[in-house]
Design an enzyme around this catalytic site. Structure first.
Site, mmCIF file in Angstrom:
data_model
loop_
_atom_site.group_PDB
_atom_site.id
_atom_site.type_symbol
_atom_site.label_atom_id
_atom_site.label_comp_id
_atom_site.label_asym_id
_atom_site.label_seq_id
_atom_site.Cartn_x
_atom_site.Cartn_y
_atom_site.Cartn_z
ATOM 1 N N LYS A 2 0.855 -1.180 0.000
ATOM 2 C CA LYS A 2 0.000 0.000 0.000
ATOM 3 C C LYS A 2 0.891 1.229 0.000
ATOM 4 C CE LYS A 2 -4.496 0.890 0.052
ATOM 5 N NZ LYS A 2 -5.497 0.159 -0.725
ATOM 6 N N SER A 17 -12.077 0.567 -11.026
ATOM 7 C CA SER A 17 -12.344 -0.676 -10.304
ATOM 8 C C SER A 17 -13.519 -0.548 -9.339
ATOM 9 C CB SER A 17 -11.096 -1.121 -9.528
ATOM 10 O OG SER A 17 -10.742 -0.144 -8.561
ATOM 11 N N THR A 31 -15.491 -3.607 -7.282
ATOM 12 C CA THR A 31 -15.391 -3.615 -5.822
ATOM 13 C C THR A 31 -16.785 -3.635 -5.207
ATOM 14 O OG1 THR A 31 -13.318 -2.358 -5.922
ATOM 15 C CG2 THR A 31 -14.443 -2.441 -3.804
ATOM 16 N N ALA A 46 -16.284 4.309 3.551
ATOM 17 C CA ALA A 46 -15.445 5.515 3.566
ATOM 18 C C ALA A 46 -14.080 5.139 4.132
ATOM 19 C CB ALA A 46 -16.137 6.598 4.382
ATOM 20 N N ALA A 73 -17.184 -1.650 1.990
ATOM 21 C CA ALA A 73 -15.988 -1.584 1.165
ATOM 22 C C ALA A 73 -14.790 -0.959 1.866
ATOM 23 C CB ALA A 73 -16.282 -0.786 -0.111
ATOM 24 N N ALA A 74 -14.996 -0.287 2.986
ATOM 25 C CA ALA A 74 -13.890 0.380 3.666
ATOM 26 C C ALA A 74 -12.855 -0.626 4.149
ATOM 27 C CB ALA A 74 -14.416 1.189 4.848
ATOM 28 N N ASN A 75 -11.601 -0.224 4.141
ATOM 29 C CA ASN A 75 -10.535 -1.034 4.709
ATOM 30 C C ASN A 75 -10.409 -0.742 6.205
ATOM 31 O OD1 ASN A 75 -9.304 -2.397 2.329
ATOM 32 N ND2 ASN A 75 -8.939 -0.296 1.657
#
Length: 366
Positions: A98, A164, A168, A255, A276-278
């Site tokens: 990352k 993407s 996702t 978010a 979808a947030a990490n």
């Protein structure tokens, strides 16, 4: 361009360096963390390579106005580790990495800065491959790609697979269907109220899928302009500034990470958390807290793997149909994780981690 192995202006305390950080994960060190500063363009970037056991480390580049460099480093370390697990459980031949660019993309992003960043990536010789993330888009990746071949998610005009966000979102939707089947007996969201926090390029696409499935959507975002765009696109949704204060069946964080803490979980009315947030959980203990409250949490790195699958397919020259089929299989992956969680009386996070770690261990022994 200056390339260093530690931050150029960070005090030598454990909290501000890579080694001995309080938020580090014991026993899972990063292979490499590098810092870059380019005076000519104002670029300040950090790349974290967590693991290359399964292949080159792939992860998005986040362009964000962090309050300080320590916060940026924390994001890099947490997100790159998550990418290792995401790639492992998605079954792709990639490792975890990352990157962050420190700054406000609305004010400091320029083509020159992005090209400088591309040159920075190129110095790593393919150990790190960048995709998009918060603050970067397909156009930005095209510019970065002018200086390095180690970038994916570029526009179709230059041979990439494009945005993407839709893939996702599709993966998150399939994960939600699997969670619904486990909790309510049917893999549908019809009649359920879903709180979507964050309506950017993934959240907005998820809303489209939810509405098509008959769900009621309540949306929130810290950016009023983003809310205005999503309301114009989907006039039937409701808007709130406090998702956790709403009566909802599903909480879909899309978010920034860290929304769920030991303090916020008691406010949650949802039966399912999937978005979808990490790094949705502030600490691993929050996963146990959710489990003890009978709230089903789908591990974020499982649910949001659709974008990774897309760019992995891009590298391999896969067709759109192949990519979509692999993304839709996230449903089966989530079912397997939840079945294991129930059978072994462990949290979904522990079940997912054990599956990912088994693949990583096998690769190390091969």
């Amino acid at each position: 361009m200056t390339l260093t192995t530690d931050a150029p202006d960070v005090a030598t305390t454990d909290d501000n360096t890579v080694f001995g950080r309080a938020d580090a994960i014991p026993g899972l060190p990063h292979e490499q963390v590098v810092f870059c500063e380019d005076a000519a363009t104002g670029l300040r970037a950090i790349i974290g390579i967590h693991s290359t056991v399964l292949g080159p480390a792939l992860g998005g580049t986040r362009f964000y106005p962090y309050p300080d460099q320590s916060s940026a480093l924390t994001d890099v370390l947490r997100l790159s580790r998550g990418m290792t697990y995401k790639a492992a459980i998605a079954g792709v031949a990639l490792g975890g990495g990352k990157a962050v660019i420190i700054g406000d993309p609305e004010q400091t992003k320029t083509p020159e800065l992005l090209r400088a960043y591309g040159r920075f990536i190129d110095t790593l010789g393919g150990r790190y491959i960048s995709a998009g993330d918060v603050g970067t888009n397909t156009d930005d990746l095209d510019v970065i790609g002018e200086a390095t071949d180690h970038v994916v998610g570029r526009s179709t005009a230059v041979g990439g697979s494009g945005n993407s966000g839709p893939m996702t979102a599709l993966g998150v939707y399939q994960a939600l269907r699997a969670a619904a089947a486990t909790v309510w007996g049917k893999p549908v969201l019809w009649g359920r109220t879903v709180g979507v926090e964050g309506v950017g390029k993934v959240g907005s696409e998820l809303i489209s899928l939810l509405l098509a499935d008959g769900a009621r959507v309540i949306a929130a975002d810290v950016h009023d302009a983003s809310l205005a765009r999503v309301v114009e696109r989907f006039p039937d949704i409701s808007i709130t500034h406090d998702i956790l204060g709403e009566r909802i069946d599903v909480y879909a964080p899309c978010a920034m990470g860290g929304a769920l803490t030991t303090g916020t979980v008691p406010r949650l009315t949802a039966s399912i958390v999937c978005g979808a947030a990490n790094n949705q959980l502030w600490t691993p203990e929050v996963g146990r807290q959710l489990h003890d409250r009978d709230v089903l949490w789908v591990p974020d790195y499982v649910a949001n793997a659709g974008g990774l699958i897309q760019v992995a397919g891009e590298r391999e020259g896969a067709t759109t149909d192949w990519i979509r089929d692999r993304v839709e299989r996230i449903y089966d992956t989530v079912i397997a994780i939840l079945d294991r969680s129930k059978a072994e009386s462990i949290t979904p996070g522990q079940a997912a981690d054990s599956i990912a770690e088994a693949r990583l261990s096998s690769a190390r022994l091969a």
